[in-house]
Write an enzyme that holds these catalytic residues in place. Structure first.
Site, PDB file in Angstrom:
ATOM      1  N   TYR A 193       0.795  -1.179  -0.143  1.00  0.00           N
ATOM      2  CA  TYR A 193       0.018  -0.066  -0.082  1.00  0.00           C
ATOM      3  C   TYR A 193       0.870   1.330  -0.089  1.00  0.00           C
ATOM      4  CZ  TYR A 193      -3.632   3.237   1.797  1.00  0.00           C
ATOM      5  OH  TYR A 193      -4.356   4.317   1.861  1.00  0.00           O
ATOM      6  N   THR A 195       1.560   3.700   1.598  1.00  0.00           N
ATOM      7  CA  THR A 195       2.201   4.096   2.942  1.00  0.00           C
ATOM      8  C   THR A 195       3.277   3.305   3.537  1.00  0.00           C
ATOM      9  OG1 THR A 195       0.557   3.435   4.196  1.00  0.00           O
ATOM     10  CG2 THR A 195       0.399   5.997   3.712  1.00  0.00           C
ATOM     11  N   LYS A 196       3.262   1.889   2.937  1.00  0.00           N
ATOM     12  CA  LYS A 196       4.050   0.980   3.569  1.00  0.00           C
ATOM     13  C   LYS A 196       5.476   1.082   3.017  1.00  0.00           C
ATOM     14  CE  LYS A 196       0.371  -0.555   5.665  1.00  0.00           C
ATOM     15  NZ  LYS A 196      -0.333  -1.237   5.208  1.00  0.00           N
ATOM     16  N   THR A 197       6.585   0.076   3.695  1.00  0.00           N
ATOM     17  CA  THR A 197       8.002   0.366   3.500  1.00  0.00           C
ATOM     18  C   THR A 197       8.488   0.457   2.181  1.00  0.00           C
ATOM     19  OG1 THR A 197       8.391  -1.911   4.164  1.00  0.00           O
ATOM     20  CG2 THR A 197       8.360  -0.262   5.878  1.00  0.00           C
ATOM     21  N   ILE A 198       7.787  -0.421   1.122  1.00  0.00           N
ATOM     22  CA  ILE A 198       7.778  -0.277   0.006  1.00  0.00           C
ATOM     23  C   ILE A 198       6.363  -0.214  -0.751  1.00  0.00           C
ATOM     24  CG2 ILE A 198       9.974  -1.488  -0.403  1.00  0.00           C
ATOM     25  CD1 ILE A 198       8.859  -3.733  -1.801  1.00  0.00           C
TER      26      ILE A 198
END
Ligand SMILES: *Cc1c(COP(=O)(O)O)cnc(C)c1O
Length: 396
Positions: A193, A195-198
């Site tokens: 998603y 906002t996630k780390t990738i």
């Protein structure tokens, strides 16, 4: 009138959003390349993304790309044989996706309080939640702080339960030198998603060492069409032939999204280095204030926090209520968030399962002061200085 005052404030102080994806020219070129190739749906780029993702985790796992972590969790539960009437133990301190997928299969989530020391599911309460109907446990590595997988897997083995890791926050978390994704859980599910780390915009990955689960997830992610049946007949049948073996879903990831995933995955360690140093700075420069810093790993030599989230807790002695803190941050042009509003107080879950706040005291205590600070690779040192100064102003 009020609207224009707010707008003026936002213009005068450049607004720092809570989260912004880190997309560079390489990422953009990768997606354009995929669009120009003539193949935009699931195809060679998705296969490459799956192979590279599995290789990143150590190579001895299978990775199955899907269009979200939510669909990945659904597929994983389905592949584990979760049936109507079954119970699945889930934490209350998580996003609603962790619990809703249980309902997709006609089963029931059984909510469990968090451990106040690490905000992950309270492992000591798991056994008291197990009944003859319990089929599985879904754990969440909250904010990227890894759960004690040895303990969870031991309980699951003792009671013959399946284990699914909601690893939406964990790329690349580690515990006891083992990367999350490498444990003997039935499935580990990642989110890409925004906002996630990738990120792939929207997307997810199911990871498993179990060939049966991998096979079932692959069939069910694309309409219940069996590749094995397809491959078996393809040589002797016309190319239009395929076999439907189950009423499956439409959960595949496009090659456009996978191209972005490949490009982002190449930067995951770089991103993590930046996130870690930003977390370190927050810890060093906020530690003297009337707030509780986020729980950290037990052993910094063998464990790794992904720092997807940086969750602080505003202490009562600060004299500033959490909601007021968030309002003042926002007035100063800084976006924050709250992770998460516990599921047991959300109207649907509360009413459906007649849940009482008092049964989840740790999650409620945490929630009352919880604020997530902006922490992402696009933030500059100056951005972070501004966040720190603003917090100091509000709390002193
Ligand atoms: C983001 C998130 C999800 C859902 O991920 P999607 O890819 O948006 O479906 C699930 N669980 C947790 C804990 C999350 O933070």
């Amino acid at each position: 009138m009020i609207q224009s005052v707010i707008q003026q404030e936002l213009v005068s102080k450049k607004f720092l959003p809570f989260a912004v994806p880190d997309i560079d020219e390489d990422d953009i070129a990768a997606v354009i390349g995929s669009m120009r190739s003539g193949w935009i749906t699931t195809g060679p780029k998705t296969k490459e993304f799956e192979e590279k993702f599995a290789a990143y985790l150590g190579g001895n796992v299978e990775a199955i790309a899907v269009n979200s972590a939510t669909s990945g969790l659904h597929l994983a539960l389905e592949a584990c044989g979760v049936k109507p009437g079954d119970e699945v133990i889930v934490p209350t301190l998580t996003f609603t996706a962790t619990a809703e997928v249980v309902c997709y299969l006609g089963a029931h989530p059984v909510f469990t309080d968090c451990d106040p020391n690490n905000l992950n599911i309270d492992i000591n309460q798991i056994e008291s939640k197990i009944t003859s109907k319990t089929r599985a446990i879904i754990i969440v590595h909250f904010g990227g702080l890894p759960c004690d997988m040895d303990k969870i897997l031991a309980i699951a083995k003792q009671y013959n339960l399946r284990v699914i890791e909601d690893a939406a926050h964990t790329l690349p978390s580690k515990i006891n030198n083992v990367l999350i994704g490498q444990h003997d859980s039935d499935a580990i599910v990642y989110s890409f998603y925004a906002t996630k780390t990738i990120t792939t915009g929207e997307g997810g990955m199911v990871v498993t060492k179990n060939p049966e689960i991998a096979k079932r997830c692959k069939i069910m992610r694309l309409h219940g069409i069996s590749r094995d049946a397809f491959d078996r007949y393809v040589s002797t049948s016309p190319s239009w032939y395929y076999e439907v073996v189950a009423p499956g879903y439409k959960y595949n990831l496009s090659d456009m999204a996978s191209s972005l995933g490949i490009s982002q995955l190449a930067k995951v360690d770089l991103f993590h280095k930046k996130r870690s140093s930003m977390a370190k700075r927050y810890i060093e420069e906020l530690g003297d204030l009337p707030l509780r810093l986020p729980p950290n790993v037990k052993n910094p030599v063998t464990d790794v926090h992904s720092w997807h989230l940086f969750v602080i807790n505003i202490l009562v002695e600060s004299g500033v209520a959490r909601d007021e803190f968030i309002l003042r941050m926002s007035k100063a042009g800084i976006g924050t968030s709250v992770h998460f509003i516990p599921l047991h107080i959300q109207p649907y879950w509360k009413e459906q399962y007649n849940l009482q706040s008092g049964d989840f005291p740790n999650a409620m205590h945490y929630y009352s002061g919880a604020v997530s600070l902006p922490l992402y690779t696009k933030m500059t040192d100056d951005d972070q200085s501004r966040v720190i100064e603003t917090i100091r102003n509000i709390l002193t």
